[in-house]
Design a protein around this motif. Structure first.
Motif, mmCIF file in Angstrom:
data_model
loop_
_atom_site.group_PDB
_atom_site.id
_atom_site.type_symbol
_atom_site.label_atom_id
_atom_site.label_comp_id
_atom_site.label_asym_id
_atom_site.label_seq_id
_atom_site.Cartn_x
_atom_site.Cartn_y
_atom_site.Cartn_z
ATOM 1 N N LYS A 50 0.831 -1.211 0.000
ATOM 2 C CA LYS A 50 0.000 0.000 0.000
ATOM 3 C C LYS A 50 0.863 1.257 0.000
ATOM 4 O O LYS A 50 0.579 2.241 0.686
ATOM 5 N N GLU A 51 1.985 1.177 -0.768
ATOM 6 C CA GLU A 51 2.923 2.289 -0.921
ATOM 7 C C GLU A 51 3.594 2.679 0.387
ATOM 8 O O GLU A 51 4.079 3.807 0.537
ATOM 9 N N LYS A 52 3.666 1.763 1.345
ATOM 10 C CA LYS A 52 4.333 2.003 2.618
ATOM 11 C C LYS A 52 5.321 0.865 2.867
ATOM 12 O O LYS A 52 5.008 -0.298 2.621
ATOM 13 N N PRO A 53 6.527 1.183 3.375
ATOM 14 C CA PRO A 53 7.500 0.121 3.660
ATOM 15 C C PRO A 53 6.970 -0.854 4.709
ATOM 16 O O PRO A 53 6.358 -0.446 5.699
ATOM 17 N N LEU A 54 7.219 -2.127 4.492
ATOM 18 C CA LEU A 54 6.813 -3.134 5.467
ATOM 19 C C LEU A 54 7.685 -3.084 6.721
ATOM 20 O O LEU A 54 7.315 -3.630 7.749
ATOM 21 N N GLY A 55 8.838 -2.424 6.609
ATOM 22 C CA GLY A 55 9.721 -2.297 7.752
ATOM 23 C C GLY A 55 9.470 -1.057 8.590
ATOM 24 O O GLY A 55 10.332 -0.660 9.378
ATOM 25 N N GLY A 56 8.314 -0.430 8.436
ATOM 26 C CA GLY A 56 8.015 0.762 9.222
ATOM 27 C C GLY A 56 8.182 2.027 8.405
ATOM 28 O O GLY A 56 8.423 1.988 7.201
ATOM 29 N N PRO A 57 8.072 3.190 9.042
ATOM 30 C CA PRO A 57 8.053 4.450 8.299
ATOM 31 C C PRO A 57 9.375 4.822 7.642
ATOM 32 O O PRO A 57 9.400 5.600 6.685
ATOM 33 N N LEU A 58 10.513 4.295 8.145
ATOM 34 C CA LEU A 58 11.797 4.626 7.544
ATOM 35 C C LEU A 58 11.973 3.858 6.244
ATOM 36 O O LEU A 58 11.813 2.648 6.186
ATOM 37 N N GLY A 59 12.340 4.572 5.192
ATOM 38 C CA GLY A 59 12.596 3.948 3.903
ATOM 39 C C GLY A 59 14.077 3.861 3.626
ATOM 40 O O GLY A 59 14.916 4.088 4.505
ATOM 41 N N PRO A 60 14.462 3.529 2.388
ATOM 42 C CA PRO A 60 15.881 3.421 2.038
ATOM 43 C C PRO A 60 16.615 4.743 2.217
ATOM 44 O O PRO A 60 16.059 5.825 2.052
ATOM 45 N N ASP A 61 17.898 4.627 2.566
ATOM 46 C CA ASP A 61 18.800 5.776 2.721
ATOM 47 C C ASP A 61 18.240 6.782 3.731
ATOM 48 O O ASP A 61 18.066 7.965 3.432
ATOM 49 N N SER A 62 17.951 6.299 4.919
ATOM 50 C CA SER A 62 17.400 7.172 5.954
ATOM 51 C C SER A 62 17.892 6.720 7.317
ATOM 52 O O SER A 62 18.296 5.571 7.506
ATOM 53 N N ASP A 63 17.873 7.642 8.256
ATOM 54 C CA ASP A 63 18.202 7.296 9.631
ATOM 55 C C ASP A 63 17.364 8.146 10.572
ATOM 56 O O ASP A 63 16.769 9.151 10.166
ATOM 57 N N GLN A 64 17.311 7.727 11.825
ATOM 58 C CA GLN A 64 16.486 8.422 12.812
ATOM 59 C C GLN A 64 17.077 8.227 14.199
ATOM 60 O O GLN A 64 17.458 7.124 14.575
ATOM 61 N N LEU A 65 17.148 9.327 14.940
ATOM 62 C CA LEU A 65 17.598 9.300 16.318
ATOM 63 C C LEU A 65 16.451 9.747 17.208
ATOM 64 O O LEU A 65 15.855 10.802 16.983
ATOM 65 N N ASN A 66 16.136 8.938 18.199
ATOM 66 C CA ASN A 66 15.068 9.247 19.151
ATOM 67 C C ASN A 66 15.654 9.398 20.545
ATOM 68 O O ASN A 66 16.467 8.574 20.989
ATOM 69 N N LEU A 67 15.228 10.450 21.245
ATOM 70 C CA LEU A 67 15.539 10.660 22.658
ATOM 71 C C LEU A 67 14.225 10.964 23.363
ATOM 72 O O LEU A 67 13.479 11.844 22.942
ATOM 73 N N GLU A 68 13.926 10.232 24.416
ATOM 74 C CA GLU A 68 12.646 10.405 25.100
ATOM 75 C C GLU A 68 12.844 10.312 26.606
ATOM 76 O O GLU A 68 13.501 9.399 27.104
ATOM 77 N N LEU A 69 12.255 11.252 27.317
ATOM 78 C CA LEU A 69 12.224 11.233 28.767
ATOM 79 C C LEU A 69 10.767 11.151 29.185
ATOM 80 O O LEU A 69 9.981 12.059 28.907
ATOM 81 N N ALA A 70 10.389 10.054 29.809
ATOM 82 C CA ALA A 70 8.980 9.794 30.123
ATOM 83 C C ALA A 70 8.805 9.568 31.616
ATOM 84 O O ALA A 70 9.717 9.091 32.312
ATOM 85 N N THR A 71 7.625 9.913 32.097
ATOM 86 C CA THR A 71 7.288 9.643 33.493
ATOM 87 C C THR A 71 6.615 8.280 33.590
ATOM 88 O O THR A 71 5.976 7.809 32.651
ATOM 89 N N THR A 72 6.766 7.644 34.738
ATOM 90 C CA THR A 72 6.158 6.339 34.986
ATOM 91 C C THR A 72 5.086 6.486 36.050
ATOM 92 O O THR A 72 4.760 7.581 36.481
ATOM 93 N N GLY A 73 4.553 5.356 36.477
ATOM 94 C CA GLY A 73 3.487 5.400 37.473
ATOM 95 C C GLY A 73 3.968 5.694 38.881
ATOM 96 O O GLY A 73 3.179 5.894 39.795
ATOM 97 N N GLU A 74 5.300 5.700 39.070
ATOM 98 C CA GLU A 74 5.830 5.959 40.391
ATOM 99 C C GLU A 74 5.752 7.457 40.719
ATOM 100 O O GLU A 74 5.548 8.294 39.838
ATOM 101 N N ASP A 75 5.947 7.779 41.975
ATOM 102 C CA ASP A 75 5.994 9.185 42.380
ATOM 103 C C ASP A 75 7.227 9.844 41.771
ATOM 104 O O ASP A 75 8.351 9.339 41.912
ATOM 105 N N THR A 76 7.010 10.958 41.051
ATOM 106 C CA THR A 76 8.097 11.639 40.383
ATOM 107 C C THR A 76 8.818 12.568 41.362
ATOM 108 O O THR A 76 8.199 13.213 42.198
ATOM 109 N N TRP A 77 10.170 12.630 41.173
ATOM 110 C CA TRP A 77 11.038 13.474 42.004
ATOM 111 C C TRP A 77 11.054 12.954 43.434
ATOM 112 O O TRP A 77 11.432 11.908 43.742
#
Length: 334
Positions: free
Chosen positions: A307-334
């Motif tokens: 359906k014109e979309k890569p089966l390996g996800g949104p990244l196609g040939p000759d591409s790269d991606q860097l992800n950085l994520e800071l998320a809170t959990t169910g525990e008390d923060t701080w």
């Protein structure tokens, strides 16, 4: 009298079976939720619904997308929908479901969702999976036709837990219909390459040029209870070393890049719970690289997309991606 007795006997039998089934099968359970996303482009709504009746689960997740333009446009689709039968550690699934092969959090170079965000869609498939104390395994058969031809996606993934270390292997194969029957056998843990060797040994003409295989290996290392790192390597086509004429056996060389490109991808990432001792916080990072020409093929039939979309996800040939994520959990923060 005999007819009345027979009628009463059948009625009692039916009543007994109904009462027995009600006693064995637990009460039906249902759950649903609605998620929405609003931005300057439009509004997306996703409804996720699950219905459980004993070992049987029905799931349905339609989405609706409205674009804000002068002429308001609305589209809709089905993210997931099907049935799942669970018998202990064995599951059988039929329908549309998102499937990911790999240890990643954001990208799955071997097999991922079609598209991204709330409107990402799964594959129409029949699959089974099972788990043991250390082994997790899944095998699938997905229908991914082109505009002109029928086409199947054969896939399997296995992970083996060695305590702090987890080894993973996965493979997929785009296949033409009409391959020898043994390619479709639902046997676990047998690489498609083994069937290829059998077909070549038996010189079966219907198997020649009938499929294209991709494979992936990965490793996850857990360091303590709060930290893990992982890496994966995708192989679409990797040229084999060759020995030029006139050179000794110790002078093997790699194929020139402009002759046969290395159609590969790689991924590395990590997860850190409670970084620097801060409770209620989790840090993720991941880098994914897909080389040029990966997922492509000289025969358009074997281009790794649907359906014109890569089966390996949104990244196609000759591409790269860097992800950085800071998320809170169910525990008390701080």
């Amino acid at each position: 009298m005999d007819r009345r007795f027979a009628f009463c006997s059948r009625s009692l039998s039916v009543f007994f079976l109904i009462m027995l089934s009600l006693a064995i099968i637990p009460p039906a359970q249902a759950a649903s939720d609605v998620v929405f996303q609003l931005n300057n482009q439009g509004l997306t709504l996703l409804s996720s619904n699950r219905f459980n009746l004993g070992p049987l689960t029905c799931f349905l997740s339609p989405w609706l997308y409205t674009v804000y333009t002068e002429q308001e446009q609305t589209s809709y689709g089905l993210k997931e929908g099907g049935v799942e039968l669970g018998l202990g550690n064995f599951q059988l699934t039929a329908g549309r479901q998102i499937t990911t092969f790999g240890p990643g959090r954001y990208n799955f170079p071997l097999l991922g969702p079609l598209g991204g965000g709330l409107t990402a869609q799964g594959l129409d498939k029949i699959a089974y999976s099972f788990q043991t104390k250390r082994l997790n395994y899944e095998k699938l058969y997905a229908w991914v036709p082109t505009d002109d031809d029928s086409r199947l996606l054969l896939g399997q993934r296995a992970t083996y837990d060695l305590g702090p270390l987890t080894l993973g292997f996965g493979e997929t194969a785009l296949a033409k219909t009409g391959l020898p029957y043994f390619y479709y056998l639902p046997l676990p843990l047998i690489p498609v390459g083994v069937y290829q060797l059998i077909a070549e040994h038996e010189q079966l003409p219907e198997a020649k040029g009938g499929l294209n295989i991709l494979a992936e290996i990965d490793l996850t290392l857990r360091i303590g209870s709060n930290f893990k790192v992982y890496g994966g390597y995708l192989i679409d086509e990797r040229p084999r070393p060759y020995l030029p004429d006139g050179l000794s056996p110790g002078d093997w060389q790699n194929t020139a890049p402009d002759s046969k490109p290395w159609k590969v991808g790689y991924q590395a990432g990590g997860e850190w719970n409670r970084p620097f001792g801060i409770s209620g916080v989790k840090f993720y990072t991941e880098y994914t690289r897909i080389n040029q020409f990966t997922y492509t093929a000289s025969d358009p039939f074997f281009t790794y997309s649907y359906k014109e979309k890569p089966l390996g996800g949104p990244l196609g040939p000759d591409s790269d991606q860097l992800n950085l994520e800071l998320a809170t959990t169910g525990e008390d923060t701080w």
